[in-house]
Every structure is written in structure tokens, then in C-alpha cells.
Enzyme design. Structure first.
Site, mmCIF file in Angstrom:
data_model
loop_
_atom_site.group_PDB
_atom_site.id
_atom_site.type_symbol
_atom_site.label_atom_id
_atom_site.label_comp_id
_atom_site.label_asym_id
_atom_site.label_seq_id
_atom_site.Cartn_x
_atom_site.Cartn_y
_atom_site.Cartn_z
ATOM 1 N N ARG A 136 -0.033 33.231 8.763
ATOM 2 C CA ARG A 136 0.446 33.985 9.926
ATOM 3 C C ARG A 136 1.735 34.733 9.625
ATOM 4 O O ARG A 136 2.026 35.779 10.199
ATOM 5 C CB ARG A 136 0.664 33.057 11.128
ATOM 6 C CG ARG A 136 1.806 32.067 10.922
ATOM 7 C CD ARG A 136 2.239 31.342 12.176
ATOM 8 N NE ARG A 136 3.328 30.431 11.877
ATOM 9 C CZ ARG A 136 4.613 30.757 11.871
ATOM 10 N NH1 ARG A 136 4.987 32.002 12.147
ATOM 11 N NH2 ARG A 136 5.539 29.872 11.582
ATOM 12 N N CYS B 77 3.215 28.229 8.479
ATOM 13 C CA CYS B 77 3.064 29.646 8.108
ATOM 14 C C CYS B 77 1.683 29.857 7.498
ATOM 15 O O CYS B 77 0.951 30.753 7.905
ATOM 16 C CB CYS B 77 4.156 30.046 7.120
ATOM 17 S SG CYS B 77 5.814 29.989 7.805
ATOM 18 N N TRP C 85 12.146 21.790 0.940
ATOM 19 C CA TRP C 85 12.083 21.493 2.373
ATOM 20 C C TRP C 85 13.396 20.927 2.919
ATOM 21 O O TRP C 85 13.456 20.535 4.087
ATOM 22 C CB TRP C 85 10.934 20.525 2.656
ATOM 23 C CG TRP C 85 9.599 21.182 2.706
ATOM 24 C CD1 TRP C 85 8.680 21.291 1.707
ATOM 25 C CD2 TRP C 85 9.029 21.845 3.835
ATOM 26 N NE1 TRP C 85 7.572 21.980 2.137
ATOM 27 C CE2 TRP C 85 7.745 22.322 3.439
ATOM 28 C CE3 TRP C 85 9.461 22.081 5.149
ATOM 29 C CZ2 TRP C 85 6.909 23.024 4.312
ATOM 30 C CZ3 TRP C 85 8.616 22.771 6.011
ATOM 31 C CH2 TRP C 85 7.368 23.235 5.592
ATOM 32 N N ASP D 94 7.112 35.084 3.863
ATOM 33 C CA ASP D 94 8.352 35.520 3.221
ATOM 34 C C ASP D 94 7.960 35.987 1.816
ATOM 35 O O ASP D 94 7.692 35.173 0.933
ATOM 36 C CB ASP D 94 9.327 34.341 3.184
ATOM 37 C CG ASP D 94 10.594 34.612 2.393
ATOM 38 O OD1 ASP D 94 10.670 35.626 1.677
ATOM 39 O OD2 ASP D 94 11.521 33.774 2.476
ATOM 40 N N TYR E 247 2.259 20.163 7.783
ATOM 41 C CA TYR E 247 1.009 20.335 7.058
ATOM 42 C C TYR E 247 0.247 19.048 6.746
ATOM 43 O O TYR E 247 -0.931 18.919 7.078
ATOM 44 C CB TYR E 247 1.277 21.087 5.750
ATOM 45 C CG TYR E 247 1.832 22.461 5.960
ATOM 46 C CD1 TYR E 247 1.003 23.545 6.239
ATOM 47 C CD2 TYR E 247 3.211 22.701 5.895
ATOM 48 C CE1 TYR E 247 1.514 24.815 6.441
ATOM 49 C CE2 TYR E 247 3.728 23.967 6.106
ATOM 50 C CZ TYR E 247 2.878 25.024 6.377
ATOM 51 O OH TYR E 247 3.385 26.274 6.596
ATOM 52 N N GLU F 190 4.800 19.474 -4.004
ATOM 53 C CA GLU F 190 4.585 19.780 -2.584
ATOM 54 C C GLU F 190 3.111 19.659 -2.224
ATOM 55 O O GLU F 190 2.756 19.094 -1.182
ATOM 56 C CB GLU F 190 5.086 21.186 -2.260
ATOM 57 C CG GLU F 190 4.923 21.533 -0.783
ATOM 58 C CD GLU F 190 5.108 23.017 -0.501
ATOM 59 O OE1 GLU F 190 5.824 23.350 0.452
ATOM 60 O OE2 GLU F 190 4.510 23.842 -1.224
#
Length: 288
Positions: A190, A170, A80, A193, A123, A58
Site C-alpha cells: 500500500r 505497508c 524495527w 519508501d 506482520y 526479519e
């Protein structure tokens, strides 16, 4: 990784129930920070096995600027898949395929992947092309040429394009800091999980910091993780409590190919983790 377990305990003891976009429900707090000295070992969770292969692929995917899941799927990385599958399952082309069958189509049919595998300007797009600015290239140049700058920043939060993203970022803002020849990174996240995402984020940005330090000729400092809405989903409470019964084991060590001098030249084979002895993995469903 005592810091992570402390976060879990803090949320369970001080958090409040909060509804969320997914309808799952959470126990949430606002504002939390953890510090990880990267010289003490690689901060990969030991109270459950974390899939390092997914983290590395990733991160390399982010660095490449790609926003299509096909490069991940080709390497059997599934993290994803849920978001494009959810979009595809609502389309007229959906024929009842399972998410595994959807991933197989992404893998074998490039045209299908182009149409259904893209996540929008997430991203990688923002790191490499934020309204025409290659933030990552600029960051590396600035660290090398002006290490005392207080503007060593990459932002993934682009207000103009958030609406077009499968999932708004996130982990949205990072700042780097050079002192006494050591590189540190602070991430502002921000939304986190705590059971599924946060262990990945800690390892990913720690590794990213190590990679940048190497190509800039710097030693390792800290990874500082600042979280806004830190939450445990209600369907992860059993899993989190199970981890809290486990005693953290010594951290593993990450070895990076020292011959790599450009952030864009790293490959999966350039990373080797040693001394990783985690407890067994614990499964949990991602909230989409």
C-alpha cells in the site's frame, strides 16, 4: 536491478509533492508494478549495499509469528527499533537513553523487552494468527494440495487490529500462483519508501517465494511487486540521485539449504549469498 532505478526515475520525473504522516514530505506516485524473474539471479540491489542479514532475520521473525523486537535485537538487527523507541521516549520511564542504549536494554533485560519491545499485532501475528487463522500454514497446505487455486493468499491487513499496530502493514497482501510447476508471488504494497524500504521488500518477498517453492517442491517463477503510494522522502533525494549515477552490476545468487522441507525449520545459516558485488552503502534516515 534496472527495474528499481526505473522506478526512481519515474517518480522523480512524474511524481508530485505530497505531505505525509511523518511531516517529512515526499515525492509520490500512485500505482506502479515491477517484475523480477527469480531464475535470473537474486534481486538484491547492487547500486548500494543492502544489509541481507537484516532481511533474513526479519523474514524468519515474521514466519515465527513474533511481534517483539527482542529476537531481532539479539541478532543485532535494528530495522524495527525506531517505533518502540519513539513510544518509550514519550513515557514516564524514559531517562534520556539513546536509541542504542534502549536497544541494549531490550537485549539484556527480558522484562523491559516484554514491556517496551512489542510492536502490537504486526506482520508475524497476522501471518500466523489472523483472528485465529494460521494463514501461512494454510497457504503451504493449499499450494501442495490445490496448486491451481486462485485463493493462495496471505493478508497482513486486519482492520480490527490496525489501530493497535506500531505501524500498519505497508506490504499488506500477497498472492501466490502456480503454473507449469513454477511458483510466483505478487505482493501488493500500500505504501513504499523507495530509498530505504523497497529494496528490502523486493529481496524479502523474493526470498520468501524461494523458500515456499522449495518446501512445496516447485520451481521458481516471478516476483511481481505492485505498489500503491510509491514515494521518495524529500530527505532522500540526494541519496536516490546518487544511485542513479551508478550502473547496476550483475545480480548475486542465493543458495538455500536443500535439506529443509518445512517453512518453519529454516535458520539464518541455511542461506548463502554468492557473487554479490554492490557499490558502497548509502545512509538515510527512516521517517517514523
Amino acid at each position: 536491478m534496472k527495474q528499481y532505478l526505473d522506478l526512481c526515475r519515474y517518480i522523480l520525473e512524474n511524481g508530485h509533492k505530497k505531505e505525509d504522516r511523518t511531516g517529512t514530505g515526499t515525492i509520490s506516485i500512485f500505482g506502479y508494478q515491477m517484475h523480477f524473474d527469480l531464475n535470473e539471479g537474486f534481486p538484491l540491489l547492487t547500486t548500494k549495499r543492502v544489509h541481507l542479514k537484516s532481511i533474513i532475520h526479519e523474514l524468519l521473525w515474521f514466519i515465527s509469528g513474533s511481534t517483539n523486537i527482542r529476537p531481532l535485537v539479539l541478532n543485532d538487527v535494528r530495522i524495527w527499533n525506531d517505533w518502540p523507541y519513539a513510544k518509550y521516549s514519550k513515557s514516564e520511564e524514559f531517562r534520556g537513553e539513546t536509541i542504542e542504549e534502549f536497544a541494549q536494554k531490550i537485549k539484556t533485560d527480558e522484562d523491559f523487552a516484554i514491556k517496551w519491545g512489542d510492536l502490537g499485532p504486526v506482520y508475524g501475528k497476522q501471518w500466523r494468527n489472523f483472528d485465529g487463522v494460521d494463514q501461512l500454514t494454510n497457504l503451504i497446505n493449499d499450494i501442495k494440495n490445490n496448486p491451481n487455486s486462485r485463493r493462495l493468499i496471505i493478508s497482513a491487513w486486519n482492520p480490527k487490529e490496525v489501530k493497535d499496530m506500531a505501524l500498519p502493514p505497508c506490504h499488506s497482501f500477497m498472492q501466490f500462483y502456480v503454473n507449469e510447476g513454477k511458483l510466483s508471488c505478487q505482493l501488493y504494497q500500500r505504501s513504499g519508501d523507495v530509498f530505504l524500504g523497497i529494496p528490502f521488500n523486493i529481496a524479502s518477498y523474493s526470498l520468501f517465494t524461494m523458500m515456499i517453492a522449495q518446501v512445496c517442491g516447485l520451481k521458481l517463477g516471478e516476483f511481481v511487486h505492485t505498489i500503491g503510494d510509491a514515494h521518495i522522502y524529500l530527505n532522500h533525494l540526494e541519496q536516490v540521485n546518487k544511485q542513479l549515477t551508478r550502473t547496476p552490476r550483475p545480480l548475486p545468487h542465493m543458495h538455500i539449504n536443500p535439506n529443509i522441507k518445512s517453512i518453519y525449520d529454516f535458520k539464518y545459516e541455511d542461506f548463502e549469498l554468492t557473487d554479490y558485488n554492490p557499490y558502497k552503502g548509502i545512509k538515510g534516515k527512516v521517517a517514523v
